[in-house]
Motif scaffolding. Structure first.
Motif, short mmCIF file in Angstrom:
data_model
loop_
_atom_site.label_atom_id
_atom_site.label_comp_id
_atom_site.label_asym_id
_atom_site.label_seq_id
_atom_site.Cartn_x
_atom_site.Cartn_y
_atom_site.Cartn_z
N LEU A 107 0.83 -1.20 0.00
CA LEU A 107 0.00 0.00 0.00
C LEU A 107 0.87 1.25 0.00
O LEU A 107 1.88 1.32 0.69
N THR A 120 -3.67 5.06 4.36
CA THR A 120 -3.41 3.68 3.94
C THR A 120 -4.00 2.68 4.94
O THR A 120 -4.50 1.64 4.54
N GLU A 121 -3.95 3.03 6.22
CA GLU A 121 -4.45 2.13 7.26
C GLU A 121 -5.97 2.16 7.39
O GLU A 121 -6.59 1.13 7.61
N ARG A 125 -6.26 -0.35 3.51
CA ARG A 125 -6.13 -1.69 4.12
C ARG A 125 -7.50 -2.38 4.29
O ARG A 125 -7.63 -3.56 3.96
N THR A 135 -2.20 -7.74 2.80
CA THR A 135 -1.49 -6.47 2.73
C THR A 135 -0.25 -6.56 3.61
O THR A 135 -0.32 -7.07 4.73
N SER A 139 3.48 0.19 4.94
CA SER A 139 2.92 0.99 3.85
C SER A 139 3.84 2.19 3.65
O SER A 139 4.63 2.52 4.53
#
Length: 194
Positions: A107, A120-121, A125, A135, A139
């Motif tokens: 990511l 991203t989290e 994700r 994943t 990231s």
């Protein structure tokens, strides 16, 4: 094995495309993977002709097929309104919900400030959790200050790229001895990430 970069940028030049390409390039050179990148600035007009996967023309089907058959995905997006771009969301709306099961995904995102670093989290994700994809823990997030003329200049961002590629080496199939040779044993990975 094939690695596919998906850059969610909707304009060019793009820091996001540069970041995704840097990750794909690092993985292809270190792990001997076959790689390419698709930018949504090019793919979105093709994909937006279809609202459902059964409406895709041959060109659109080829894009979705590339996503579905890749062994590894690198997915990056600029942060728009605290999330990934609508063009990237539309692409994944066209992907079969079973096609990404077990696929390894790195990511990445770019934004104007560090305040969006958790996109991203909190956004990407969970999207890949829905697809049952794997994943990777690391990231990569980069801001405008991490680039000069759309090229990565930040050693911290480059280090995170290397860390993600190292993690990828350890989740590739055991038969891929190139990955094992490139990054050594698990203890070295743990020590490097500490």
């Amino acid at each position: 094995m094939k690695i596919l970069g998906l850059a969610g940028n909707v304009k060019r030049p793009s820091r996001t495309a540069s970041l995704v390409e840097a990750i794909v390039s690092a993985a292809t050179s270190k792990l001997d993977l076959d790689g390419r990148t698709i930018e949504l600035v090019d793919a979105a007009p093709i994909l937006f002709k279809a609202l459902r996967s059964d409406q895709l023309d041959a060109e659109g089907r080829a894009i979705i097929d590339a996503v579905e058959v890749a062994d590894v995905l690198v997915v990056g997006s600029p942060v728009y309104r605290a999330s990934y771009t609508g063009a990237l969301k539309h692409l994944f709306d066209l992907v079969d919900y079973r096609a990404l099961t077990g696929k390894r995904v790195i990511l990445a995102a770019t934004g104007g400030t560090p305040l969006h670093g958790l996109m991203t989290e909190h956004q990407l994700r969970p999207l890949f959790g829905f697809f049952n994809a794997l994943t990777l823990p690391t990231s990569i997030y980069a801001t405008e200050t991490d680039f000069a003329h759309y090229e990565i200049t930040s050693p911290v961002v480059r280090e995170r790229i290397e860390r993600a590629v190292s993690e990828l080496a350890h989740v590739l199939p055991v038969s891929d001895h190139t990955a094992a040779r490139a990054y050594g044993n698990r203890a070295a990975l743990v020590a490097a990430s500490a």
